[in-house]
Motif scaffolding. Structure first.
Motif, PDB file in Angstrom:
ATOM      1  N   ARG A 220      34.072 -32.044  26.582  1.00 51.22           N
ATOM      2  CA  ARG A 220      35.216 -32.281  27.562  1.00 51.22           C
ATOM      3  C   ARG A 220      35.237 -33.276  28.487  1.00 51.22           C
ATOM      4  O   ARG A 220      36.027 -33.740  28.947  1.00 51.22           O
ATOM      5  CB  ARG A 220      35.404 -30.727  28.106  1.00 51.22           C
ATOM      6  CG  ARG A 220      36.456 -30.616  29.179  1.00 51.22           C
ATOM      7  CD  ARG A 220      36.533 -29.282  29.672  1.00 51.22           C
ATOM      8  NE  ARG A 220      37.571 -29.089  30.884  1.00 51.22           N
ATOM      9  CZ  ARG A 220      37.684 -27.895  31.561  1.00 51.22           C
ATOM     10  NH1 ARG A 220      36.849 -27.076  31.294  1.00 51.22           N
ATOM     11  NH2 ARG A 220      38.836 -28.021  32.519  1.00 51.22           N
ATOM     12  N   LEU A 223      36.012 -36.625  26.669  1.00 48.03           N
ATOM     13  CA  LEU A 223      37.512 -36.686  26.509  1.00 48.03           C
ATOM     14  C   LEU A 223      38.113 -37.401  27.573  1.00 48.03           C
ATOM     15  O   LEU A 223      39.153 -37.772  27.622  1.00 48.03           O
ATOM     16  CB  LEU A 223      38.049 -35.460  25.748  1.00 48.03           C
ATOM     17  CG  LEU A 223      37.497 -35.202  24.341  1.00 48.03           C
ATOM     18  CD1 LEU A 223      37.889 -33.715  24.197  1.00 48.03           C
ATOM     19  CD2 LEU A 223      38.137 -36.104  23.298  1.00 48.03           C
ATOM     20  N   GLN A 232      39.554 -40.456  20.685  1.00 48.43           N
ATOM     21  CA  GLN A 232      39.840 -39.125  21.120  1.00 48.43           C
ATOM     22  C   GLN A 232      39.662 -38.309  19.811  1.00 48.43           C
ATOM     23  O   GLN A 232      39.215 -37.185  19.646  1.00 48.43           O
ATOM     24  CB  GLN A 232      41.259 -38.734  21.669  1.00 48.43           C
ATOM     25  CG  GLN A 232      41.344 -39.166  23.110  1.00 48.43           C
ATOM     26  CD  GLN A 232      42.601 -39.051  23.689  1.00 48.43           C
ATOM     27  OE1 GLN A 232      43.593 -38.715  22.971  1.00 48.43           O
ATOM     28  NE2 GLN A 232      42.693 -39.312  25.086  1.00 48.43           N
ATOM     29  N   LYS A 233      40.356 -38.559  18.499  1.00 47.34           N
ATOM     30  CA  LYS A 233      40.495 -37.805  17.469  1.00 47.34           C
ATOM     31  C   LYS A 233      38.928 -37.993  16.794  1.00 47.34           C
ATOM     32  O   LYS A 233      38.552 -36.960  16.303  1.00 47.34           O
ATOM     33  CB  LYS A 233      41.173 -38.710  16.108  1.00 47.34           C
ATOM     34  CG  LYS A 233      42.727 -38.610  16.602  1.00 47.34           C
ATOM     35  CD  LYS A 233      43.359 -39.347  15.548  1.00 47.34           C
ATOM     36  CE  LYS A 233      44.830 -39.129  15.900  1.00 47.34           C
ATOM     37  NZ  LYS A 233      45.995 -39.825  14.804  1.00 47.34           N
ATOM     38  N   TYR A 236      37.068 -35.236  18.992  1.00 50.51           N
ATOM     39  CA  TYR A 236      37.390 -34.071  18.499  1.00 50.51           C
ATOM     40  C   TYR A 236      37.014 -33.609  17.265  1.00 50.51           C
ATOM     41  O   TYR A 236      36.432 -32.396  16.922  1.00 50.51           O
ATOM     42  CB  TYR A 236      39.028 -34.013  18.467  1.00 50.51           C
ATOM     43  CG  TYR A 236      39.799 -33.763  19.718  1.00 50.51           C
ATOM     44  CD1 TYR A 236      39.504 -32.554  20.625  1.00 50.51           C
ATOM     45  CD2 TYR A 236      40.510 -34.740  20.305  1.00 50.51           C
ATOM     46  CE1 TYR A 236      40.099 -32.418  21.831  1.00 50.51           C
ATOM     47  CE2 TYR A 236      41.353 -34.283  21.455  1.00 50.51           C
ATOM     48  CZ  TYR A 236      41.056 -33.200  22.131  1.00 50.51           C
ATOM     49  OH  TYR A 236      41.679 -32.985  23.444  1.00 50.51           O
ATOM     50  N   THR A 237      36.899 -34.353  16.343  1.00 49.79           N
ATOM     51  CA  THR A 237      36.180 -34.199  14.969  1.00 49.79           C
ATOM     52  C   THR A 237      34.659 -33.829  15.056  1.00 49.79           C
ATOM     53  O   THR A 237      34.335 -33.040  14.550  1.00 49.79           O
ATOM     54  CB  THR A 237      36.685 -35.254  13.998  1.00 49.79           C
ATOM     55  OG1 THR A 237      38.046 -35.362  13.765  1.00 49.79           O
ATOM     56  CG2 THR A 237      35.910 -35.260  12.580  1.00 49.79           C
TER      57      THR A 237
END
Length: 402
Positions: A220, A223, A232-233, A236-237
């Motif tokens: 968190r 990001l 960002q992807k 997240y992944t």
């Protein structure tokens, strides 16, 4: 229902093949990292030092993954069949191999793997001077990984060593709590088939819980700093993979204690837990090792990029001038035709495209000789915009602006 030899052999061969692919991926990433260091940075691209700073930790992460892969091969029943590596060892030595597997993989390789992942993920949150740009960052990080892993390693080793003694004290304790191997019969020869002690699995589950909670909090924070959608992807992944696959592996290992080796349920659960960890490790290698190096190399020669950028800016300015002049012409073309006699005495500079009304109807550029104040003494023929093509003057001044 007992697992037939065909299924057992298939699980073993498939495990070895997948580990080989994972090792190949890791070696390629290590070579890719060394290529960045020797080729790109060796040519003086000091601007890329921030991205290549944690190169030692990235290689260490890959090495932990390879270590884990070799450990998964050592536990296979495939290697304990007649005429294979561990079949020549007696039951006691085969049981010791299973103990070494538990301590090596569950007590060292996997914790170090995920701790290294955490340090790589939190690197952007550190101060630039004392973080990954510091020459001592790699050494300090490697020391912290080993230091944080040491208590977990000692606890796993302690549970393995006191397992037999624990049964003497607590006779009501089910055997699967501390059992590292179970005997199997093949051609009247005893072989030791590796299992997962439930106490060691519980300890791994506690580690996974703490790590997942910290990783969610850390992700968190990361990001909030990321402004690129591609990054960002990736974050997240990464977070989704670790926070999903690691607890799932612990659950599968925990369920395996309710069956025995050479039974389909046990082999399916063990192989599924292996696949889960393999996918997680592969995703982490790609995101944390391959992608940063590929992005760094994609920048190329920064000097050439800067030169090309300047050329593009010049061309862009020329093109902008072209369209600006053409747009200005389109707005004033009606009045310009009416006041063509007066316009020749005014100062300025307009260039536009016309169609020459002759036999060929050829397209040409016409320069209206309207000079700026700085070019008072310049002849009309000398006025032209930089980057524009020099064309012979049109024989007829009549045309329509586009």
């Amino acid at each position: 229902m007992p697992l037939t030899r065909i299924f057992s052999e298939a699980f073993g061969v498939l495990t070895i093949c997948l580990v080989a692919l994972l090792i190949l991926l890791g070696l390629l990433c290590i070579g890719y990292t060394f290529y960045l260091r020797s080729h790109a940075l060796g040519q003086g691209f000091n601007q890329l030092s921030y991205f290549s700073g944690p190169w030692i930790i990235r290689i260490t992460f890959v090495l932990f993954t390879i270590w884990w892969g070799f450990g998964e091969i050592l536990r296979l029943n495939f290697l304990r069949r007649e005429g294979r590596v561990f079949n020549e060892l007696d039951f006691k030595w085969q049981e010791n191999v299973c103990r070494c597997y538990i301590v090596s993989n569950l007590g060292f390789a996997e914790p170090c793997l995920f701790l290294t992942l955490v340090f790589l993920l939190r690197a952007p949150l550190q101060n630039v001077d004392t973080g990954i740009l510091s020459q001592k960052w790699n050494g300090k990080t490697a020391g912290c990984v080993l230091l944080f892993c040491l208590p977990f390693f000692v606890l796993q080793l302690f549970l393995i060593l006191i397992g037999p003694e624990l049964h003497k004290v607590e006779r009501e304790l089910p055997p699967y709590f501390t059992r590292v191997a179970t005997p199997g019969m093949q051609n009247s020869d005893d072989i030791a088939l590796c299992t997962y002690p439930f106490l060691n699995t519980i300890l791994l589950g506690l580690f996974a819980t703490v790590l997942t909670a910290y990783l969610l909090w850390l992700g968190r924070r990361v990001l909030k700093l990321v402004i690129n959608k591609g990054l960002q992807k990736r974050v997240y992944t990464l977070i989704f993979s670790v926070s999903t696959f690691l607890p799932l592996r612990v659950i599968l290992l925990g369920l395996s204690v309710f069956s025995k080796p050479e039974q389909f349920l046990f082999e399916a659960l063990a192989f599924s837990s292996f696949i889960v960890q393999l996918c997680c490790a592969a995703i982490c290698i790609v995101i944390l090792v391959y992608c940063p190096v590929a992005d760094c190399l994609a920048l190329g020669n920064l000097t050439d990029l800067e030169a090309r950028r300047r050329v593009v800016l010049v061309d862009h300015n020329d093109t902008a001038s072209l369209f600006a002049n053409r747009g200005h012409l389109e707005e004033s073309v009606a009045t310009s035709l009416e006041r063509s006699s007066d316009a020749s005495t005014k100062r300025g500079s307009i260039s536009f495209r016309t169609f020459v009304r002759d036999e060929t109807s050829a397209e040409a550029f016409v320069e209206l000789s309207l000079f700026s104040p700085s070019r008072d003494g310049s002849p009309p023929a000398s006025s032209s915009l930089v980057g524009w093509p020099m064309r012979s003057p049109a024989r007829h001044a009549h045309g329509q602006g586009n």
